[in-house]
Structures are given as structure tokens and as C-alpha cells.
Design a protein around this motif. Sequence first.
Motif, PDB file in Angstrom:
ATOM      1  N   LYS A  95       0.960  -1.030   0.004  1.00  0.00           N
ATOM      2  CA  LYS A  95      -0.099   0.016   0.071  1.00  0.00           C
ATOM      3  C   LYS A  95       0.697   1.345  -0.107  1.00  0.00           C
ATOM      4  O   LYS A  95       0.610   2.248  -0.725  1.00  0.00           O
ATOM      5  CB  LYS A  95      -0.990   0.107   1.233  1.00  0.00           C
ATOM      6  N   THR A  96       1.969   1.361   0.851  1.00  0.00           N
ATOM      7  CA  THR A  96       2.763   2.636   1.079  1.00  0.00           C
ATOM      8  C   THR A  96       3.494   2.560  -0.335  1.00  0.00           C
ATOM      9  O   THR A  96       3.673   3.756  -0.695  1.00  0.00           O
ATOM     10  CB  THR A  96       3.668   2.225   2.073  1.00  0.00           C
ATOM     11  N   ILE A  97       4.185   1.710  -1.046  1.00  0.00           N
ATOM     12  CA  ILE A  97       4.885   1.803  -2.095  1.00  0.00           C
ATOM     13  C   ILE A  97       3.907   2.208  -3.196  1.00  0.00           C
ATOM     14  O   ILE A  97       4.306   2.983  -4.052  1.00  0.00           O
ATOM     15  CB  ILE A  97       5.444   0.438  -2.456  1.00  0.00           C
ATOM     16  N   ILE A  98       2.612   1.829  -3.479  1.00  0.00           N
ATOM     17  CA  ILE A  98       1.476   2.274  -4.358  1.00  0.00           C
ATOM     18  C   ILE A  98       1.739   3.741  -4.083  1.00  0.00           C
ATOM     19  O   ILE A  98       1.424   4.527  -5.086  1.00  0.00           O
ATOM     20  CB  ILE A  98       0.585   1.461  -4.299  1.00  0.00           C
ATOM     21  N   ALA A  99       0.867   4.093  -2.564  1.00  0.00           N
ATOM     22  CA  ALA A  99       0.878   5.642  -2.424  1.00  0.00           C
ATOM     23  C   ALA A  99       2.131   6.436  -2.854  1.00  0.00           C
ATOM     24  O   ALA A  99       1.766   7.420  -3.332  1.00  0.00           O
ATOM     25  CB  ALA A  99       0.650   5.858  -1.066  1.00  0.00           C
ATOM     26  N   LYS A 100       3.360   6.136  -2.695  1.00  0.00           N
ATOM     27  CA  LYS A 100       4.564   6.773  -2.736  1.00  0.00           C
ATOM     28  C   LYS A 100       4.487   6.950  -4.314  1.00  0.00           C
ATOM     29  O   LYS A 100       5.106   7.997  -4.934  1.00  0.00           O
ATOM     30  CB  LYS A 100       5.699   6.179  -2.386  1.00  0.00           C
ATOM     31  N   ALA A 101       4.418   5.742  -5.226  1.00  0.00           N
ATOM     32  CA  ALA A 101       4.509   6.170  -6.707  1.00  0.00           C
ATOM     33  C   ALA A 101       3.434   6.935  -7.233  1.00  0.00           C
ATOM     34  O   ALA A 101       3.598   7.599  -8.171  1.00  0.00           O
ATOM     35  CB  ALA A 101       4.411   4.526  -7.343  1.00  0.00           C
ATOM     36  N   VAL A 102       2.304   6.958  -6.602  1.00  0.00           N
ATOM     37  CA  VAL A 102       1.278   7.806  -6.994  1.00  0.00           C
ATOM     38  C   VAL A 102       1.736   9.315  -6.679  1.00  0.00           C
ATOM     39  O   VAL A 102       1.630  10.464  -7.438  1.00  0.00           O
ATOM     40  CB  VAL A 102      -0.251   7.584  -6.082  1.00  0.00           C
ATOM     41  N   TYR A 103       2.157   9.419  -5.494  1.00  0.00           N
ATOM     42  CA  TYR A 103       2.562  10.629  -5.066  1.00  0.00           C
ATOM     43  C   TYR A 103       3.658  11.341  -5.565  1.00  0.00           C
ATOM     44  O   TYR A 103       3.900  12.616  -6.450  1.00  0.00           O
ATOM     45  CB  TYR A 103       3.094  10.614  -3.537  1.00  0.00           C
ATOM     46  N   ASN A 104       4.733  10.533  -6.084  1.00  0.00           N
ATOM     47  CA  ASN A 104       5.715  11.054  -6.759  1.00  0.00           C
ATOM     48  C   ASN A 104       5.488  11.454  -8.297  1.00  0.00           C
ATOM     49  O   ASN A 104       5.990  12.247  -9.144  1.00  0.00           O
ATOM     50  CB  ASN A 104       7.058   9.681  -6.938  1.00  0.00           C
ATOM     51  N   LYS A 105       4.331  10.692  -9.012  1.00  0.00           N
ATOM     52  CA  LYS A 105       3.960  11.167 -10.178  1.00  0.00           C
ATOM     53  C   LYS A 105       3.079  12.123 -10.414  1.00  0.00           C
ATOM     54  O   LYS A 105       3.031  12.794 -11.222  1.00  0.00           O
ATOM     55  CB  LYS A 105       3.059   9.882 -10.722  1.00  0.00           C
ATOM     56  N   ILE A 106       2.301  12.627  -9.282  1.00  0.00           N
ATOM     57  CA  ILE A 106       1.479  13.679  -9.210  1.00  0.00           C
ATOM     58  C   ILE A 106       1.590  14.824  -8.438  1.00  0.00           C
ATOM     59  O   ILE A 106       1.028  15.843  -8.615  1.00  0.00           O
ATOM     60  CB  ILE A 106       0.020  13.254  -9.274  1.00  0.00           C
ATOM     61  N   PHE A 107       2.737  14.982  -7.815  1.00  0.00           N
ATOM     62  CA  PHE A 107       2.630  15.887  -6.572  1.00  0.00           C
ATOM     63  C   PHE A 107       2.861  17.241  -7.343  1.00  0.00           C
ATOM     64  O   PHE A 107       2.505  18.445  -6.716  1.00  0.00           O
ATOM     65  CB  PHE A 107       3.814  15.545  -5.556  1.00  0.00           C
ATOM     66  N   ASP A 108       3.415  17.271  -8.303  1.00  0.00           N
ATOM     67  CA  ASP A 108       3.803  18.686  -8.880  1.00  0.00           C
ATOM     68  C   ASP A 108       2.552  19.184  -9.685  1.00  0.00           C
ATOM     69  O   ASP A 108       2.581  20.519 -10.240  1.00  0.00           O
ATOM     70  CB  ASP A 108       4.930  18.451  -9.966  1.00  0.00           C
ATOM     71  N   ARG A 109       1.447  18.513  -9.619  1.00  0.00           N
ATOM     72  CA  ARG A 109       0.239  19.207 -10.282  1.00  0.00           C
ATOM     73  C   ARG A 109      -0.450  19.933  -9.086  1.00  0.00           C
ATOM     74  O   ARG A 109      -1.612  20.353  -9.621  1.00  0.00           O
ATOM     75  CB  ARG A 109      -0.919  18.341 -10.549  1.00  0.00           C
ATOM     76  N   PHE A 110       0.182  20.059  -7.827  1.00  0.00           N
ATOM     77  CA  PHE A 110      -0.551  20.939  -6.633  1.00  0.00           C
ATOM     78  C   PHE A 110       0.023  21.918  -6.192  1.00  0.00           C
ATOM     79  O   PHE A 110       1.374  21.969  -6.572  1.00  0.00           O
ATOM     80  CB  PHE A 110      -0.817  19.601  -5.658  1.00  0.00           C
ATOM     81  N   ASP A 111      -0.625  22.759  -5.504  1.00  0.00           N
ATOM     82  CA  ASP A 111       0.034  23.972  -4.801  1.00  0.00           C
ATOM     83  C   ASP A 111       1.039  23.501  -3.851  1.00  0.00           C
ATOM     84  O   ASP A 111       2.338  24.051  -3.999  1.00  0.00           O
ATOM     85  CB  ASP A 111      -1.087  24.752  -4.484  1.00  0.00           C
ATOM     86  N   ARG A 112       0.737  22.504  -3.172  1.00  0.00           N
ATOM     87  CA  ARG A 112       1.318  21.924  -2.028  1.00  0.00           C
ATOM     88  C   ARG A 112       1.075  20.661  -1.950  1.00  0.00           C
ATOM     89  O   ARG A 112       0.276  19.844  -2.344  1.00  0.00           O
ATOM     90  CB  ARG A 112       1.126  22.602  -0.652  1.00  0.00           C
ATOM     91  N   SER A 113       2.138  19.861  -1.319  1.00  0.00           N
ATOM     92  CA  SER A 113       1.778  18.406  -1.233  1.00  0.00           C
ATOM     93  C   SER A 113       2.858  17.880   0.033  1.00  0.00           C
ATOM     94  O   SER A 113       3.620  18.550   0.539  1.00  0.00           O
ATOM     95  CB  SER A 113       2.319  17.634  -2.358  1.00  0.00           C
ATOM     96  N   CYS A 114       2.266  16.718   0.757  1.00  0.00           N
ATOM     97  CA  CYS A 114       2.810  16.264   1.838  1.00  0.00           C
ATOM     98  C   CYS A 114       2.460  14.792   1.908  1.00  0.00           C
ATOM     99  O   CYS A 114       1.243  14.326   1.736  1.00  0.00           O
ATOM    100  CB  CYS A 114       2.327  16.900   3.171  1.00  0.00           C
ATOM    101  N   PHE A 115       3.572  13.816   2.379  1.00  0.00           N
ATOM    102  CA  PHE A 115       3.566  12.384   2.545  1.00  0.00           C
ATOM    103  C   PHE A 115       3.655  12.385   4.039  1.00  0.00           C
ATOM    104  O   PHE A 115       4.845  12.303   4.419  1.00  0.00           O
ATOM    105  CB  PHE A 115       4.300  11.762   1.692  1.00  0.00           C
TER     106      PHE A 115
END
Length: 184
Positions: A12-32
Motif C-alpha cells: 500500500k505504501t509503495i503504491i501511495a508513494k508511486a502515485v505521490y511521486n507521479k502527481i505531486f507537482d500538479r498541486f500547490d502543495r503536497s505532503c506524504f
Amino acid sequence: MLGIYGLGGVGKTIIAKAVYNKIFDRFDRSCFLEDVREKSQINNGIIQLQETLLSKILQDPYLKVDSVPQGTELIMDRFCHTRLLLILDDVDKSNQIDKFLGSYDWFSSGSRIIITTRDKQVLTTLGKDRLVYEIKELDQREAYELFSLHAFQMNKPGEEYLEVAKQIIHYANGLPLALKSNRF
């Protein structure tokens, strides 16, 4: 809102990290925020997690939170106009989510919140607009291939390792993190 649930070690965490790394730059701010379950158990753990979230998003390393309600209010006040990507990893209680998200309509349109958990029931409080996905264990063929790739750098082991590979795959019970472990 997106919930991901499944057994510990299923990825689950690996999938969430992969999604985060792929889309974080589409947001004003991000946090994991990793290991919410574990970090919540220590004294003032939720406060420390709230401080981490606020510090990362507001880029203020000196920000302090005195109480959980104050942290929840700060999150509401500061994030209501920010397109935010937030990952809450390994949540085990619904009230942990409430301490970060409060009312789910606080967040700006276009924000995304992803929650990983071992317990599907934790995700029932997210409201009707949530998506929930179960991550399942690998089947025998997938487990065999993953283990072989990590242990032998090939799709299947040599004949001399066949029996021990079968035992390890049976023991790991389809959990990818166990199959990739360096402990075997």
C-alpha cells in the motif's frame, strides 16, 4: 478522497508513494505523512504529525502546535484555499483522520487526499464521495516471479534452488514486501 487498504506488507505504501511521486507537482502543495499509526502512539504524536504537515505545506520549520484542536484548526485555516495533495499512510483509527481532515469540505477544489490502512472500516468515515481500493496478495505465479527476480535476477531460479524457492514463496503467502526482503 481515495482509500487504499490491505494486509501489512502487500504494498500500500509503495503504491501511495508511486502515485505521490507521479502527481505531486500538479498541486500547490503536497505532503506524504508516513507511519501515522506508529507515530500516533507516542506521546504528543498527533501534534507532531500536525506540525510536520503544517511545516511542510507552509514551509515553516519553526511552526509549533500546542494542542490537537489547535492543529486541526490551523490545518483548516491554512489549507482551505490551497490545492493540496496529502497522503496519510498507515492509518489505523478514524479519529486520526479527523485530526488532519476535520470536515472534508475544508480543502480547496482539486485537492486530493489518499489514505492507506490495513482496516477497511477506517475508510467508512470518509463520506460518500470516496473511492476505496483493496490491494490483494500476489498469486503463486506472480509471487514466484517477483521472488526470483529479486533473489536470482532472473524470472525463475535454477533447479538447485527450486525447492527452497517454493518454501519461501509459501511462507511469504503472496506478500510482495516479504518476497523482496533481503532476509531470505
